[in-house]
Design a protein around this motif. Sequence first.
Motif, PDB file in Angstrom:
ATOM      1  N   VAL A 190     -42.130  -8.847 -48.669  1.00 46.03           N
ATOM      2  CA  VAL A 190     -41.540  -9.268 -49.891  1.00 46.03           C
ATOM      3  C   VAL A 190     -41.401  -7.020 -49.998  1.00 46.03           C
ATOM      4  CG1 VAL A 190     -42.736  -8.205 -52.354  1.00 46.03           C
ATOM      5  CG2 VAL A 190     -44.163  -9.527 -50.884  1.00 46.03           C
ATOM      6  N   ASP A 191     -39.823  -7.712 -50.552  1.00 46.07           N
ATOM      7  CA  ASP A 191     -38.708  -6.458 -50.779  1.00 46.07           C
ATOM      8  C   ASP A 191     -39.135  -6.087 -51.869  1.00 46.07           C
ATOM      9  OD1 ASP A 191     -36.726  -4.942 -50.975  1.00 46.07           O
ATOM     10  OD2 ASP A 191     -35.068  -6.340 -50.591  1.00 46.07           O
ATOM     11  N   ARG A 192     -39.338  -4.401 -52.325  1.00 49.62           N
ATOM     12  CA  ARG A 192     -40.176  -3.981 -53.455  1.00 49.62           C
ATOM     13  C   ARG A 192     -38.706  -2.911 -53.674  1.00 49.62           C
ATOM     14  NH1 ARG A 192     -45.489  -5.096 -54.484  1.00 49.62           N
ATOM     15  NH2 ARG A 192     -46.865  -5.828 -52.671  1.00 49.62           N
ATOM     16  N   LEU A 193     -37.759  -2.654 -53.460  1.00 50.69           N
ATOM     17  CA  LEU A 193     -36.886  -1.856 -53.357  1.00 50.69           C
ATOM     18  C   LEU A 193     -35.464  -2.408 -53.434  1.00 50.69           C
ATOM     19  CD1 LEU A 193     -38.113   0.817 -50.378  1.00 50.69           C
ATOM     20  CD2 LEU A 193     -38.152   1.050 -52.625  1.00 50.69           C
ATOM     21  N   GLN A 194     -35.251  -3.267 -52.966  1.00 51.12           N
ATOM     22  CA  GLN A 194     -33.322  -4.296 -53.082  1.00 51.12           C
ATOM     23  C   GLN A 194     -33.523  -5.393 -53.532  1.00 51.12           C
ATOM     24  OE1 GLN A 194     -32.380  -4.874 -48.957  1.00 51.12           O
ATOM     25  NE2 GLN A 194     -31.423  -2.603 -48.658  1.00 51.12           N
ATOM     26  N   LYS A 195     -34.695  -5.910 -53.590  1.00 52.56           N
ATOM     27  CA  LYS A 195     -35.019  -7.033 -54.973  1.00 52.56           C
ATOM     28  C   LYS A 195     -33.433  -7.844 -54.633  1.00 52.56           C
ATOM     29  CE  LYS A 195     -38.393  -5.476 -57.061  1.00 52.56           C
ATOM     30  NZ  LYS A 195     -39.804  -5.429 -56.712  1.00 52.56           N
ATOM     31  N   ALA A 196     -33.280  -8.472 -53.449  1.00 54.70           N
ATOM     32  CA  ALA A 196     -32.785  -9.293 -53.185  1.00 54.70           C
ATOM     33  C   ALA A 196     -33.418 -10.574 -53.042  1.00 54.70           C
ATOM     34  CB  ALA A 196     -31.722  -8.801 -51.451  1.00 54.70           C
ATOM     35  N   PRO A 197     -32.174 -11.608 -53.574  1.00 53.34           N
ATOM     36  CA  PRO A 197     -33.026 -12.586 -53.068  1.00 53.34           C
ATOM     37  C   PRO A 197     -33.369 -13.623 -51.690  1.00 53.34           C
ATOM     38  CG  PRO A 197     -30.601 -13.270 -53.736  1.00 53.34           C
ATOM     39  CD  PRO A 197     -30.636 -11.480 -53.684  1.00 53.34           C
ATOM     40  N   ASP A 198     -34.639 -14.068 -51.654  1.00 57.99           N
ATOM     41  CA  ASP A 198     -35.127 -14.565 -50.702  1.00 57.99           C
ATOM     42  C   ASP A 198     -33.792 -15.769 -49.852  1.00 57.99           C
ATOM     43  OD1 ASP A 198     -36.870 -13.025 -50.754  1.00 57.99           O
ATOM     44  OD2 ASP A 198     -38.497 -14.633 -51.046  1.00 57.99           O
ATOM     45  N   LEU A 199     -33.261 -16.513 -50.571  1.00 56.82           N
ATOM     46  CA  LEU A 199     -32.288 -17.560 -50.250  1.00 56.82           C
ATOM     47  C   LEU A 199     -31.323 -17.204 -49.966  1.00 56.82           C
ATOM     48  CD1 LEU A 199     -31.906 -20.615 -48.550  1.00 56.82           C
ATOM     49  CD2 LEU A 199     -32.696 -21.554 -50.882  1.00 56.82           C
ATOM     50  N   LYS A 200     -30.507 -17.182 -49.383  1.00 61.23           N
ATOM     51  CA  LYS A 200     -28.557 -16.886 -49.571  1.00 61.23           C
ATOM     52  C   LYS A 200     -28.209 -18.250 -48.099  1.00 61.23           C
ATOM     53  CE  LYS A 200     -29.343 -12.032 -48.763  1.00 61.23           C
ATOM     54  NZ  LYS A 200     -28.757 -11.275 -48.065  1.00 61.23           N
ATOM     55  N   VAL A 201     -27.307 -19.105 -49.107  1.00 61.68           N
ATOM     56  CA  VAL A 201     -26.702 -20.200 -48.839  1.00 61.68           C
ATOM     57  C   VAL A 201     -24.771 -20.102 -48.462  1.00 61.68           C
ATOM     58  CG1 VAL A 201     -28.447 -22.017 -50.240  1.00 61.68           C
ATOM     59  CG2 VAL A 201     -26.061 -20.424 -51.150  1.00 61.68           C
ATOM     60  N   GLY A 202     -24.612 -21.072 -48.015  1.00 61.67           N
ATOM     61  CA  GLY A 202     -22.986 -20.785 -47.694  1.00 61.67           C
ATOM     62  C   GLY A 202     -22.464 -21.666 -48.149  1.00 61.67           C
ATOM     63  N   ASP A 203     -20.827 -22.145 -47.804  1.00 65.09           N
ATOM     64  CA  ASP A 203     -20.319 -22.950 -48.760  1.00 65.09           C
ATOM     65  C   ASP A 203     -20.586 -24.556 -47.478  1.00 65.09           C
ATOM     66  OD1 ASP A 203     -19.139 -23.150 -46.384  1.00 65.09           O
ATOM     67  OD2 ASP A 203     -16.993 -22.584 -47.379  1.00 65.09           O
ATOM     68  N   HIS A 204     -21.346 -24.663 -47.750  1.00 64.14           N
ATOM     69  CA  HIS A 204     -21.995 -25.824 -46.883  1.00 64.14           C
ATOM     70  C   HIS A 204     -22.114 -27.192 -47.527  1.00 64.14           C
ATOM     71  CE1 HIS A 204     -24.221 -29.289 -45.102  1.00 64.14           C
ATOM     72  NE2 HIS A 204     -23.780 -29.068 -44.068  1.00 64.14           N
ATOM     73  N   PRO A 205     -21.335 -28.488 -47.987  1.00 62.58           N
ATOM     74  CA  PRO A 205     -22.060 -29.307 -48.998  1.00 62.58           C
ATOM     75  C   PRO A 205     -23.177 -29.490 -49.270  1.00 62.58           C
ATOM     76  CG  PRO A 205     -20.259 -30.256 -46.960  1.00 62.58           C
ATOM     77  CD  PRO A 205     -21.123 -28.869 -46.236  1.00 62.58           C
ATOM     78  N   ILE A 206     -24.290 -29.205 -48.854  1.00 62.48           N
ATOM     79  CA  ILE A 206     -25.457 -29.605 -49.383  1.00 62.48           C
ATOM     80  C   ILE A 206     -24.932 -28.375 -50.814  1.00 62.48           C
ATOM     81  CG2 ILE A 206     -28.079 -28.941 -49.254  1.00 62.48           C
ATOM     82  CD1 ILE A 206     -27.586 -30.131 -47.240  1.00 62.48           C
ATOM     83  N   PHE A 207     -25.134 -27.161 -50.936  1.00 62.45           N
ATOM     84  CA  PHE A 207     -24.905 -26.036 -51.446  1.00 62.45           C
ATOM     85  C   PHE A 207     -23.637 -26.107 -52.666  1.00 62.45           C
ATOM     86  CE2 PHE A 207     -28.173 -25.102 -48.161  1.00 62.45           C
ATOM     87  CZ  PHE A 207     -29.119 -25.331 -48.946  1.00 62.45           C
ATOM     88  N   GLN A 208     -22.502 -26.530 -51.989  1.00 65.02           N
ATOM     89  CA  GLN A 208     -21.185 -26.069 -52.959  1.00 65.02           C
ATOM     90  C   GLN A 208     -21.299 -26.461 -54.583  1.00 65.02           C
ATOM     91  OE1 GLN A 208     -18.642 -28.789 -51.392  1.00 65.02           O
ATOM     92  NE2 GLN A 208     -17.680 -27.298 -49.608  1.00 65.02           N
ATOM     93  N   VAL A 209     -22.402 -27.154 -54.763  1.00 67.51           N
ATOM     94  CA  VAL A 209     -22.769 -27.472 -56.343  1.00 67.51           C
ATOM     95  C   VAL A 209     -23.302 -26.279 -56.352  1.00 67.51           C
ATOM     96  CG1 VAL A 209     -25.365 -28.004 -56.020  1.00 67.51           C
ATOM     97  CG2 VAL A 209     -24.049 -28.909 -57.996  1.00 67.51           C
ATOM     98  N   PHE A 210     -23.990 -25.009 -56.171  1.00 68.44           N
ATOM     99  CA  PHE A 210     -24.536 -23.961 -56.635  1.00 68.44           C
ATOM    100  C   PHE A 210     -23.035 -22.401 -56.443  1.00 68.44           C
ATOM    101  CE2 PHE A 210     -27.974 -26.135 -54.585  1.00 68.44           C
ATOM    102  CZ  PHE A 210     -28.750 -26.033 -56.119  1.00 68.44           C
ATOM    103  N   ALA A 211     -22.408 -23.037 -55.464  1.00 59.66           N
ATOM    104  CA  ALA A 211     -21.001 -21.676 -55.733  1.00 59.66           C
ATOM    105  C   ALA A 211     -20.422 -21.328 -57.277  1.00 59.66           C
ATOM    106  CB  ALA A 211     -20.035 -22.672 -55.234  1.00 59.66           C
ATOM    107  N   GLY A 212     -19.977 -20.478 -57.408  1.00 61.76           N
ATOM    108  CA  GLY A 212     -19.615 -19.396 -58.460  1.00 61.76           C
ATOM    109  C   GLY A 212     -20.724 -19.664 -59.635  1.00 61.76           C
ATOM    110  N   GLN A 213     -21.854 -19.878 -59.381  1.00 62.93           N
ATOM    111  CA  GLN A 213     -23.486 -19.418 -60.455  1.00 62.93           C
ATOM    112  C   GLN A 213     -23.699 -18.644 -60.427  1.00 62.93           C
ATOM    113  OE1 GLN A 213     -26.329 -22.449 -60.489  1.00 62.93           O
ATOM    114  NE2 GLN A 213     -24.939 -24.733 -60.242  1.00 62.93           N
TER     115      GLN A 213
END
Length: 598
Positions: free
Chosen positions: A323-346
């Motif tokens: 658990v990251d209690r300091l930076q609070k960064a999202p657990d999941l980081k995605v790239g520009d792959h076609p599966i995740f392109q729909v989330f780009a820019g959100q």
Amino acid sequence: RVGRPSLGTQPDLLEEPVGADFVESLRRIVEPLEPSQTAAGPIPAMEAVAQLLGDSDDENRVVYLVSDFRAPQWEDAAEVKRELARLESGGARLHLIHCVDAMRPNLAIASLRPDSGTRAAGVPLFLEVTVRNFGTAAVRNVPVFLEADGLARPAVTIAEIPAGKTAAERFPVQFTTAGEHRITARLESDSVDADNFRYAVLDFPLAVPVLLVDGNPASTDAGYVRAALDPGGPVTTGIRPRIEGPRYLNANPLEPFRAIWIMNVERLDRSAVEALQRYVQHGGGLAFFLGERSSASWINEELWREGKGLFPSPLESPAQLLVDRLQKAPDLKVGDHPIFQVFAGQRNSFLAMVIVDRYFAVPTSWEARRPSSTQVIARLRNGAPLAVEKTFGKGRVVAFLTSAAPTWNNWARNNPSFVVAMLELQSFLAGEDADAGSRLVGAPLPLKLDPAVYTPQVGFLGSDAAAPPIDAAEATASADGSWSLTLAGADRSGFYTAALTRTDGAREDRFYAFNVDPAEGDLRTMDSSALAARLDGLHYRYDQAAGFQAATEELTGYDLAEPLLYLLVLLLVGEQMLAWSASYHPSPRRQLAEGGAQ
């Protein structure tokens, strides 16, 4: 680029005397011919001319090369120069005639293809049309006119296309009936008409069958994936998931499924692994989700196999994401792959709400020497890979190193991004061929038929149903037991039909789209100085077509009529002089004496 009859059907053409009326004779032969739309370059024409000239050296040879001297074909003119040098060394005089006075602006439809999404009857699907501007100035508000199955539909407008660039616009289609459907995109007329059209044939099945294999008898993971792919009720995705256990892979055909998902499986029989390998190698899509039943040692030995197997990466033991209690960064980081392109820019993507507890770690040594056919498409906040994709044969494999069910993470629990990502994953795995049914003009059409379903007779028909078939052929048996044949390609763009005959006597039509090569719309030309730099060392004459006049001596050799006439006059004068000088002429004194005596 002309659709012409073969020289064999014109027996008198090569024996036509070259005289004053030759140009008119040639015009009568050429005028009925229509240009084809094949991407033909100058080399085949030069090779044909060399064959026509033969080895005879007692002729006055002049080769006229009439061309628009397109920059794409003449910028690298090494091969062209070799062919011209070959003609020159054969005794031919070269005459280059430029038939274009200036470059003109031109737009071309570069592609017409479906966007990501499930292709099924009754399901909306976006198509993307791409237009290229070959001109030197930007164009604005370009309308693209559309048709679906011959019926006009609302046009789309591309706001701006910069000079030398492409721009795209998406539009939705939805077909309520299953089967092949034809889509046409068209631009307004410009310098080149052939590249203003683009055709596509898309097959929309009733539903897309998908196999979900769950190692847990309760099918916990498969249940969440099925709910995402086919939620039921008024929402229609066109996907038909089927949940089975691992033993289903041993003795059942896998080809009917558009994708296979393997979830939380402890191990598979060797026959099942081999069946999956054949399935993916031939173009199938395969997804893995891991879990508490998964065995890293078995996956490494049977599925990864030092990078030669199906699984994209080796595995270590399951690990816990602290658990990251300091930076609070999202657990999941995605790239520009076609599966995740729909989330780009959100900015407020639901992906930021995903919490991952456990996952399978990957050796750091593998990360350092990861092969080019494999890429990490999602990572955790600690940098560890969470989703890896690999190309295997003609197919695709995607492995998520965590669970699909909300046991090792909370992704599937009331998070809309899970549903979206699973639908995009399915679309990616299905790997719909965006150019299926589309070929370049002139390309042959190979077919394979099942002898149990079809007879070997096949006809190839154009868009005009009343016209005679373009080609008719009979298939022959191939090594794998199927009927195999290749139909001649079309020389003009449009929709064409392969007419098949089923063993029960019924006719079955398969539609294909033939399109021109978009690069043919590039009208950049080479001027005389640019050609001279590339044809350095060759001796040729260059003219613009507007000011060209074929010299009589080039067509027929030198005209000797006038010199012969002068020579004849000189011979006659000489003959008279010779006759006068050789005849008897009395001297003037004797003539006077004889006159006085009389």
